[in-house]
Enzyme design. Sequence first.
Site, PDB file in Angstrom:
ATOM      1  N   ARG A  88       0.828  -1.214   0.000  1.00 36.38           N
ATOM      2  CA  ARG A  88       0.000   0.000   0.000  1.00 36.38           C
ATOM      3  C   ARG A  88       0.860   1.262   0.000  1.00 36.38           C
ATOM      4  O   ARG A  88       0.427   2.313  -0.484  1.00 36.38           O
ATOM      5  CB  ARG A  88      -0.988  -0.049   1.165  1.00 36.38           C
ATOM      6  N   GLU A 143       2.820  -6.456  13.654  1.00 36.59           N
ATOM      7  CA  GLU A 143       1.805  -6.586  14.695  1.00 36.59           C
ATOM      8  C   GLU A 143       1.360  -8.058  14.740  1.00 36.59           C
ATOM      9  O   GLU A 143       0.996  -8.577  15.778  1.00 36.59           O
ATOM     10  CB  GLU A 143       0.623  -5.666  14.376  1.00 36.59           C
TER      11      GLU A 143
HETATM   12  P1  AMP Z   1       3.850  -2.202  12.241  1.00 36.34           P
HETATM   13  O1  AMP Z   1       5.135  -2.713  11.671  1.00 36.34           O
HETATM   14  O2  AMP Z   1       3.402  -2.958  13.450  1.00 36.34           O
HETATM   15  O3  AMP Z   1       3.874  -0.703  12.452  1.00 36.34           O
HETATM   16  O4  AMP Z   1       2.725  -2.522  11.156  1.00 36.34           O
HETATM   17  C1  AMP Z   1       2.566  -1.720  10.031  1.00 36.34           C
HETATM   18  C2  AMP Z   1       2.380  -2.517   8.778  1.00 36.34           C
HETATM   19  O5  AMP Z   1       1.489  -3.616   8.965  1.00 36.34           O
HETATM   20  C3  AMP Z   1       1.784  -1.657   7.699  1.00 36.34           C
HETATM   21  O6  AMP Z   1       2.405  -1.988   6.466  1.00 36.34           O
HETATM   22  C4  AMP Z   1       0.319  -2.003   7.698  1.00 36.34           C
HETATM   23  O7  AMP Z   1      -0.183  -2.085   6.393  1.00 36.34           O
HETATM   24  C5  AMP Z   1       0.217  -3.353   8.396  1.00 36.34           C
HETATM   25  N1  AMP Z   1      -0.729  -3.333   9.525  1.00 36.34           N
HETATM   26  C6  AMP Z   1      -0.430  -3.537  10.830  1.00 36.34           C
HETATM   27  N2  AMP Z   1      -1.511  -3.465  11.606  1.00 36.34           N
HETATM   28  C7  AMP Z   1      -2.545  -3.212  10.790  1.00 36.34           C
HETATM   29  C8  AMP Z   1      -3.959  -3.003  11.002  1.00 36.34           C
HETATM   30  N3  AMP Z   1      -4.510  -3.048  12.225  1.00 36.34           N
HETATM   31  N4  AMP Z   1      -4.721  -2.740   9.917  1.00 36.34           N
HETATM   32  C9  AMP Z   1      -4.167  -2.684   8.681  1.00 36.34           C
HETATM   33  N5  AMP Z   1      -2.866  -2.862   8.417  1.00 36.34           N
HETATM   34  C10 AMP Z   1      -2.050  -3.135   9.450  1.00 36.34           C
END
Ligand code: AMP
Length: 176
Positions: free
Chosen positions: A59, A96
């Site tokens: 994205r 996550e």
């Molecule tokens: P993080 O590395 O934990 O900051 O996660 C960010 C990445 O994971 C981004 O590329 C998001 O597209 C995806 N992502 C993590 N959590 C979500 C969520 N609750 N909804 C949508 N995309 C998420």
Amino acid sequence: MSDLKHLVRSIPDYPKPGIMFRDVTTLFADAQGFKATIAQMVEPYRFEPIDAVAGIEARGFILGGAIADRLGCGFIPIRKKGKLPWNTIGQDYDLEYGTDTIEIHEDAVKPGERILVVDDLIATGGTAEAAIKLITRTGGDVIGAVFVIDLPEIGGRKKIEALNVPCHAIMAFEGH
Ligand code: AMP
């Protein structure tokens, strides 16, 4: 901003129980919504010298291409492991949900270039941190990171700002 928030689809328990997935495809599909999203993401950087936008698959590509066009700079893809055709450097990170590796072409950034990192959402900040490490290892200077959505309760934005990389997000959602 609240109008744009309504264009994000929230999907409970995807991709696993307890995760509220914030689906930006509904925002991207709306002509005015997408235009306003890009305009708001670009706004803080309009007068900053930036050499390239680095977008995180997938994205971050959609957003990053449009943002690079608005800023009049280049675009650099940061991709999942094994997708880039030339020599790469890689960085592991925690999501996550799960773990993964992202890669950048070893020659994508020239030393001293000012780079803006772009993704759709920041949760733990693990993905953005890995992207910042990759760019820093290539000799680039990450001048900021911009997202559509911040999940402030998870604290990723604070983690990135502690690395001296200012962050912007155009909306926030409570919870995880
Ligand atoms: P993080 O590395 O934990 O900051 O996660 C960010 C990445 O994971 C981004 O590329 C998001 O597209 C995806 N992502 C993590 N959590 C979500 C969520 N609750 N909804 C949508 N995309 C998420």
